[in-house]
Design an enzyme around this catalytic site. Structure first.
Site, PDB file in Angstrom:
ATOM      1  N   HIS A   1      28.303  31.174 -15.801  1.00 25.32           N
ATOM      2  CA  HIS A   1      26.911  30.697 -14.939  1.00 25.32           C
ATOM      3  C   HIS A   1      26.623  32.170 -14.489  1.00 25.32           C
ATOM      4  O   HIS A   1      26.668  33.472 -14.289  1.00 25.32           O
ATOM      5  CB  HIS A   1      27.873  30.355 -13.460  1.00 25.32           C
ATOM      6  CG  HIS A   1      29.221  29.688 -13.597  1.00 25.32           C
ATOM      7  ND1 HIS A   1      30.309  29.558 -14.585  1.00 25.32           N
ATOM      8  CD2 HIS A   1      29.409  27.581 -13.310  1.00 25.32           C
ATOM      9  CE1 HIS A   1      30.902  28.588 -14.680  1.00 25.32           C
ATOM     10  NE2 HIS A   1      30.146  27.542 -13.977  1.00 25.32           N
TER      11      HIS A   1
ATOM     12  N   ASP B   1      25.293  28.328 -16.674  1.00 27.59           N
ATOM     13  CA  ASP B   1      25.643  27.288 -15.474  1.00 27.59           C
ATOM     14  C   ASP B   1      24.510  28.141 -14.133  1.00 27.59           C
ATOM     15  O   ASP B   1      24.454  28.669 -13.837  1.00 27.59           O
ATOM     16  CB  ASP B   1      26.600  25.825 -15.422  1.00 27.59           C
ATOM     17  CG  ASP B   1      26.338  25.746 -17.065  1.00 27.59           C
ATOM     18  OD1 ASP B   1      25.940  25.700 -18.031  1.00 27.59           O
ATOM     19  OD2 ASP B   1      27.375  24.788 -16.849  1.00 27.59           O
TER      20      ASP B   1
HETATM   21 ZN    ZN Z   1      27.697  23.660 -12.934  1.00 33.33          ZN
END
Ligand code: ZN
Length: 418
Positions: free
Chosen positions: A377, A236
């Protein structure tokens, strides 16, 4: 102490969650953090309006009152925390859910037990002999906790437990200090169903599986062996300065992943994103600039998503089909504003929190199972550093890496093939 209870509950969930015969439930997630507090909430959405409303009301209440407390407590320089997790069980007869809340050091539990035929809640005495249950509970209690509990408190409080059920056990829950002034955790007593005369037809297992928006199966990737275990790595908040290295690591290892992008970063990294697509990775929409969607108006939500779709389409000639809400922040209203398939995760590396590469590796692989979706992430160097080891361990465990859309194809094919 706090951790222990959370882990017990998590384990219960895994036990019921692993079994293929148990219905899959939609999980709602709220993640909200800043310098003063951290909120992490997971709760199930069952599709039964009455049940969902009760659960949602409790979640919303807990969250709002936590936030309110933060605004009045601003002077305090401590990190406040709110965590809510759940267990879920459903068969042909009943649905049984527990919510477990930890706010700072305070624990609270809620249970929801409903008969499916009329969506009415039921008590222990509706399904079996309460006396028998309490007798067994008493025996187990003294066997496990012996003289650390107070016999007077047991006599007074044994009769009124919270409870839940799954395919194996009836669970009784007693709040901290119910039986002892010193014991500060919930006490969980599990009684095997086979020791009880439960009056449902039987605790039958069901095989209903629920998927939100079916992705169409016309384009089946024939390379993926549906008999082998599949897993989806997802990243992400990118693209970022680490994206190029991440996609190289994936390519070197014959792996693919799915990247949920922020619209406002796309043009800066368009060359590397084009390469990413060529390598077989999938791109998804993660809003334009990472706003807390449930706090936006419908118009603002749509703009967050459409602006991102447009910029990806215009710069890369690629149309994302999937969406992951920033902070996992989603509710019914947000869902209604979204035409894309919403994708969350079931394994959270918490790489935003843990600074250690080993910890991230461990969290990624420890509970990995067939069809898992791992959340990472692409904005942390440590995540990029953890990636080669994560890939090699998962490969060793026999996993094939798939994108989210490929994962859906595999699921659909498996369903078709029974
Ligand atoms: Zn996010």
């Amino acid at each position: 102490m706090k951790l222990k209870v959370i882990m017990i509950l998590f384990f219960l969930f895994i036990l019921s969650g692993c079994s293929k015969e148990v219905k899959e439930v939609q999980i709602e997630t709220i993640i909200d953090e800043n310098a003063h507090y951290k909120v992490s909430i997971n709760y199930p959405k069952t599709g039964y309006e009455k049940v969902d409303k009760e659960i949602y009301d409790y979640i919303d209440d807990s969250y709002q009152s936590f936030l309110k407390k933060q605004s009045t407590n601003k002077a305090l320089d401590t990190l406040e925390e709110l965590n809510i997790d759940y267990t879920y069980f459903e068969n042909n007869d009943i649905i049984s859910i527990t919510l477990f809340k930890v706010q700072n050091n305070e624990q609270e539990m809620k249970t929801y037990n409903y008969m499916l035929k009329n969506i009415e809640s039921f008590s222990i005495e509706n399904i079996t002999s309460q006396d028998m249950v309490l007798k067994k509970a008493n025996t187990i209690l003294f066997k496990r906790f012996g003289n650390t509990i107070d016999i007077n408190l047991v006599e007074k409080n044994l009769e009124t437990p919270l409870f839940s059920i799954d395919q194996e056990n009836l669970y009784l829950y007693y709040p901290p200090k119910t039986f002892s002034n010193t014991y500060s955790d919930f006490i969980i007593i599990d009684i095997p169903l086979e020791e009880l005369d439960i009056t449902f037809e039987k605790i039958q297992k069901t095989s209903i599986e629920v998927y939100e928006n079916q992705i169409n199966t016309e384009k089946v990737n024939s390379i993926i062996d549906t008999n082998s275990k599949v897993i989806a790595l997802t990243f992400d908040d990118g693209p970022s300065g680490y994206t190029e290295e991440i996609i190289s690591i994936l390519k070197e290892n014959d792996a693919v992943a799915t990247f949920f992008l922020l619209g406002n970063k796309v043009t800066t990294y368009q060359e590397v994103l084009k390469k990413s697509i060529e390598h077989g990775n999938e791109l998804g929409n993660h809003t334009y600039n990472h706003k807390w969607l449930t706090k936006l108006s419908d118009g603002e939500i749509k703009k967050q998503i459409e602006d991102t779709q447009t910029i990806i389409k215009d710069t890369l000639g690629y149309t994302p089909k999937i969406f992951r809400p920033s902070y996992g922040s989603i509710n019914k209203r947000v869902r209604n504003d979204i035409d894309l398939k919403v994708v969350l995760w079931n394994i959270d590396t918490m790489d935003w929190k843990y600074k250690s590469v080993d910890k991230i590796i461990d969290r990624a692989v420890r509970n990995a199972s067939d069809e898992s979706i791992i959340l990472m992430h692409e904005t942390y160097e440590r995540t990029k550093d953890a990636l080669p080891k994560i890939i090699s361990i998962l490969k060793e465990k026999g996993f094939t890496f798939v994108t989210i859309s490929e994962l859906e194809e595999v699921r659909n094919l498996r369903k078709l093939n029974g």
